[in-house]
Scaffold this motif. Structure first.
Motif, PDB file in Angstrom:
ATOM      1  N   LEU A 141       2.683   4.417   5.860  1.00 50.48           N
ATOM      2  CA  LEU A 141       1.522   4.403   4.978  1.00 50.48           C
ATOM      3  C   LEU A 141       1.846   3.649   3.690  1.00 50.48           C
ATOM      4  O   LEU A 141       3.001   3.567   3.271  1.00 50.48           O
ATOM      5  CB  LEU A 141       1.098   5.833   4.645  1.00 50.48           C
ATOM      6  CG  LEU A 141       0.760   6.725   5.836  1.00 50.48           C
ATOM      7  CD1 LEU A 141       0.412   8.141   5.350  1.00 50.48           C
ATOM      8  CD2 LEU A 141      -0.396   6.153   6.648  1.00 50.48           C
ATOM      9  N   PHE A 149      -6.693   3.157  -7.176  1.00 49.40           N
ATOM     10  CA  PHE A 149      -5.769   3.328  -6.063  1.00 49.40           C
ATOM     11  C   PHE A 149      -6.413   2.836  -4.769  1.00 49.40           C
ATOM     12  O   PHE A 149      -7.572   3.148  -4.471  1.00 49.40           O
ATOM     13  CB  PHE A 149      -5.351   4.789  -5.912  1.00 49.40           C
ATOM     14  CG  PHE A 149      -4.432   5.266  -7.004  1.00 49.40           C
ATOM     15  CD1 PHE A 149      -3.094   4.906  -7.010  1.00 49.40           C
ATOM     16  CD2 PHE A 149      -4.916   6.061  -8.031  1.00 49.40           C
ATOM     17  CE1 PHE A 149      -2.242   5.331  -8.020  1.00 49.40           C
ATOM     18  CE2 PHE A 149      -4.073   6.486  -9.042  1.00 49.40           C
ATOM     19  CZ  PHE A 149      -2.738   6.132  -9.039  1.00 49.40           C
ATOM     20  N   ILE A 173       0.268   2.787  -0.459  1.00 54.83           N
ATOM     21  CA  ILE A 173      -0.662   3.071  -1.546  1.00 54.83           C
ATOM     22  C   ILE A 173      -0.396   2.079  -2.666  1.00 54.83           C
ATOM     23  O   ILE A 173       0.760   1.855  -3.042  1.00 54.83           O
ATOM     24  CB  ILE A 173      -0.527   4.531  -2.038  1.00 54.83           C
ATOM     25  CG1 ILE A 173      -1.467   4.790  -3.212  1.00 54.83           C
ATOM     26  CG2 ILE A 173       0.912   4.872  -2.416  1.00 54.83           C
ATOM     27  CD1 ILE A 173      -1.540   6.247  -3.609  1.00 54.83           C
ATOM     28  N   THR A 200       5.343   2.304  -0.302  1.00 55.92           N
ATOM     29  CA  THR A 200       5.185   2.603   1.115  1.00 55.92           C
ATOM     30  C   THR A 200       6.079   3.781   1.489  1.00 55.92           C
ATOM     31  O   THR A 200       7.157   3.966   0.922  1.00 55.92           O
ATOM     32  CB  THR A 200       5.540   1.388   1.995  1.00 55.92           C
ATOM     33  OG1 THR A 200       6.900   1.000   1.755  1.00 55.92           O
ATOM     34  CG2 THR A 200       4.626   0.218   1.690  1.00 55.92           C
ATOM     35  N   TYR A 219       2.828  -1.369  -5.545  1.00 56.96           N
ATOM     36  CA  TYR A 219       2.491  -0.522  -4.408  1.00 56.96           C
ATOM     37  C   TYR A 219       3.752   0.161  -3.897  1.00 56.96           C
ATOM     38  O   TYR A 219       4.876  -0.282  -4.145  1.00 56.96           O
ATOM     39  CB  TYR A 219       1.811  -1.322  -3.294  1.00 56.96           C
ATOM     40  CG  TYR A 219       2.701  -2.264  -2.528  1.00 56.96           C
ATOM     41  CD1 TYR A 219       3.327  -1.860  -1.345  1.00 56.96           C
ATOM     42  CD2 TYR A 219       2.912  -3.565  -2.960  1.00 56.96           C
ATOM     43  CE1 TYR A 219       4.137  -2.725  -0.632  1.00 56.96           C
ATOM     44  CE2 TYR A 219       3.722  -4.441  -2.258  1.00 56.96           C
ATOM     45  CZ  TYR A 219       4.333  -4.013  -1.088  1.00 56.96           C
ATOM     46  OH  TYR A 219       5.149  -4.858  -0.385  1.00 56.96           O
ATOM     47  N   TRP A 273      -1.805   0.643   5.379  1.00 58.17           N
ATOM     48  CA  TRP A 273      -0.697   0.857   6.316  1.00 58.17           C
ATOM     49  C   TRP A 273       0.316  -0.270   6.164  1.00 58.17           C
ATOM     50  O   TRP A 273       0.024  -1.326   5.593  1.00 58.17           O
ATOM     51  CB  TRP A 273      -1.230   0.905   7.754  1.00 58.17           C
ATOM     52  CG  TRP A 273      -1.968  -0.349   8.151  1.00 58.17           C
ATOM     53  CD1 TRP A 273      -3.288  -0.634   7.959  1.00 58.17           C
ATOM     54  CD2 TRP A 273      -1.406  -1.509   8.790  1.00 58.17           C
ATOM     55  NE1 TRP A 273      -3.592  -1.889   8.430  1.00 58.17           N
ATOM     56  CE2 TRP A 273      -2.462  -2.452   8.949  1.00 58.17           C
ATOM     57  CE3 TRP A 273      -0.123  -1.841   9.223  1.00 58.17           C
ATOM     58  CZ2 TRP A 273      -2.259  -3.692   9.542  1.00 58.17           C
ATOM     59  CZ3 TRP A 273       0.076  -3.094   9.814  1.00 58.17           C
ATOM     60  CH2 TRP A 273      -0.981  -3.992   9.974  1.00 58.17           C
ATOM     61  N   PHE A 294      -4.399  -3.268   3.238  1.00 57.43           N
ATOM     62  CA  PHE A 294      -5.063  -2.278   2.409  1.00 57.43           C
ATOM     63  C   PHE A 294      -6.528  -2.135   2.820  1.00 57.43           C
ATOM     64  O   PHE A 294      -7.161  -3.093   3.274  1.00 57.43           O
ATOM     65  CB  PHE A 294      -5.002  -2.664   0.929  1.00 57.43           C
ATOM     66  CG  PHE A 294      -3.644  -2.486   0.305  1.00 57.43           C
ATOM     67  CD1 PHE A 294      -3.135  -1.227   0.058  1.00 57.43           C
ATOM     68  CD2 PHE A 294      -2.879  -3.597  -0.032  1.00 57.43           C
ATOM     69  CE1 PHE A 294      -1.884  -1.064  -0.523  1.00 57.43           C
ATOM     70  CE2 PHE A 294      -1.634  -3.450  -0.618  1.00 57.43           C
ATOM     71  CZ  PHE A 294      -1.137  -2.169  -0.856  1.00 57.43           C
ATOM     72  N   TYR A 313      -5.524   2.271  -0.475  1.00 59.35           N
ATOM     73  CA  TYR A 313      -4.664   2.842   0.554  1.00 59.35           C
ATOM     74  C   TYR A 313      -4.657   1.933   1.781  1.00 59.35           C
ATOM     75  O   TYR A 313      -5.582   1.149   2.006  1.00 59.35           O
ATOM     76  CB  TYR A 313      -5.150   4.245   0.936  1.00 59.35           C
ATOM     77  CG  TYR A 313      -5.238   5.179  -0.246  1.00 59.35           C
ATOM     78  CD1 TYR A 313      -4.148   5.919  -0.649  1.00 59.35           C
ATOM     79  CD2 TYR A 313      -6.424   5.288  -0.979  1.00 59.35           C
ATOM     80  CE1 TYR A 313      -4.218   6.774  -1.752  1.00 59.35           C
ATOM     81  CE2 TYR A 313      -6.509   6.131  -2.078  1.00 59.35           C
ATOM     82  CZ  TYR A 313      -5.404   6.869  -2.460  1.00 59.35           C
ATOM     83  OH  TYR A 313      -5.472   7.699  -3.548  1.00 59.35           O
TER      84      TYR A 313
END
Length: 286
Positions: free
Chosen positions: A187, A236, A189, A167, A165, A240, A265, A238
């Motif tokens: 954020l 994927f 991912i 950030t 991941y 924070w 996530f 998403y």
């Protein structure tokens, strides 16, 4: 008296001449105080580095089959109750990982503001769960003296492996000399392999109560079995991120850091993932 006065004048002249020959020391001009103060580090500029961490995560599989059972049982009396079952457990997993970071700082007096991109690769960071459960569910409205019941069994399983991941976060810190504590948020991912399956089977009973004798008899008037499965590779997800850390300037251009990062996530196929990453790293400041 005249002899004492003459001696005083001669001593004063010698002292003045000696003072004129002394070197110009900074301490005599009040300029030596900078050498006694604590050294200050300039945190402004670009930086890059690598990191190693230990991560823990809670992977909640309890409602992983829900969207599949909702589709298979759509517009039926079974959809709502079966969709509400918490079939699978929440698993706690741990692993190690490594990665890299790159960022930019701007220093305003003692405040340090910055932006950073951070990447983490995870080692076998995944979990699997499977289970089944059986319930009796009241059926639709039946004719007089009849009652419909569904003997329903739900089975299912799910698996998720978080590969890596990244950030993208903003930072704010305070320059405390060689140390800089900071906080960040932004954020996230991630890239994950996700799979799941669900099987729903039922027997539909008709319980008839004889109005004369009061005796109830049961008969099976229907049955069905439905199965659905899916798998996504490199899906994927998403979310924070937020956390705190501290950096230490080992040299003017070499920094060490330690930090705690939390990442939440969004659901991946009805599976939720929340992780905590504890990391140490080293970087080079340009």
């Amino acid at each position: 008296m005249r002899g004492l006065l003459l001696a005083a004048v001669m001593l004063g002249t010698v002292s003045a001449a000696h003072a004129a020959d002394m070197p110009d020391l900074p301490i005599l001009r009040g300029g030596f105080t900078d050498g006694l103060s604590k050294s200050s580090v300039n945190w402004d500029g670009f930086y890059i580095g690598g990191q190693f961490g230990f991560a823990t995560a809670d992977m909640d599989f309890s409602h992983a089959p829900k969207s599949m059972t909702d589709f298979m049982l759509r517009d039926s009396v079974l959809q709502a109750p079966v969709g509400g079952w918490s079939l699978l457990p929440k698993n706690h997993v741990q692993t190690t990982g490594f990665g890299a970071f790159v960022g930019r700082n701007w220093q305003v007096y003692d405040a340090v503001l910055g932006v950073e991109a951070n990447y983490s690769y995870m080692n076998n960071f995944g979990s699997t769960a499977s289970d089944s459960m059986r319930r009796l569910i009241p059926g639709e409205t039946a004719p007089t003296n009849h009652a419909y019941t569904y003997d329903t069994t739900l089975g299912g399983g799910a698996s998720l492996q978080l590969k890596d991941y990244a950030t993208f976060r903003g930072r704010i810190g305070w320059s405390g000399g060689d140390f800089m504590p900071y906080a960040f948020g932004g954020l996230a991912i991630g890239r994950a392999d996700v799979s799941r399956f669900a099987t729903v089977s039922y027997l539909k009973y008709d319980d008839f109560t004889d109005p004369i004798t009061g005796v109830t008899t049961r008969s099976t008037i229907g049955s069905d079995t439905m199965t659905q499965s899916e798998r996504r590779v490199n899906s994927f997800i998403y979310g924070w991120t937020a956390g705190i850390g501290v950096e230490y300037a080992l040299l003017d251009c070499v920094i060490l850091r330690g930090e705690w990062e939390h990442v939440g996530f969004s659901n991946a196929k009805n599976i939720s993932v929340n992780l905590n990453n504890f990391r140490v790293g080293a970087g080079y400041k340009f």
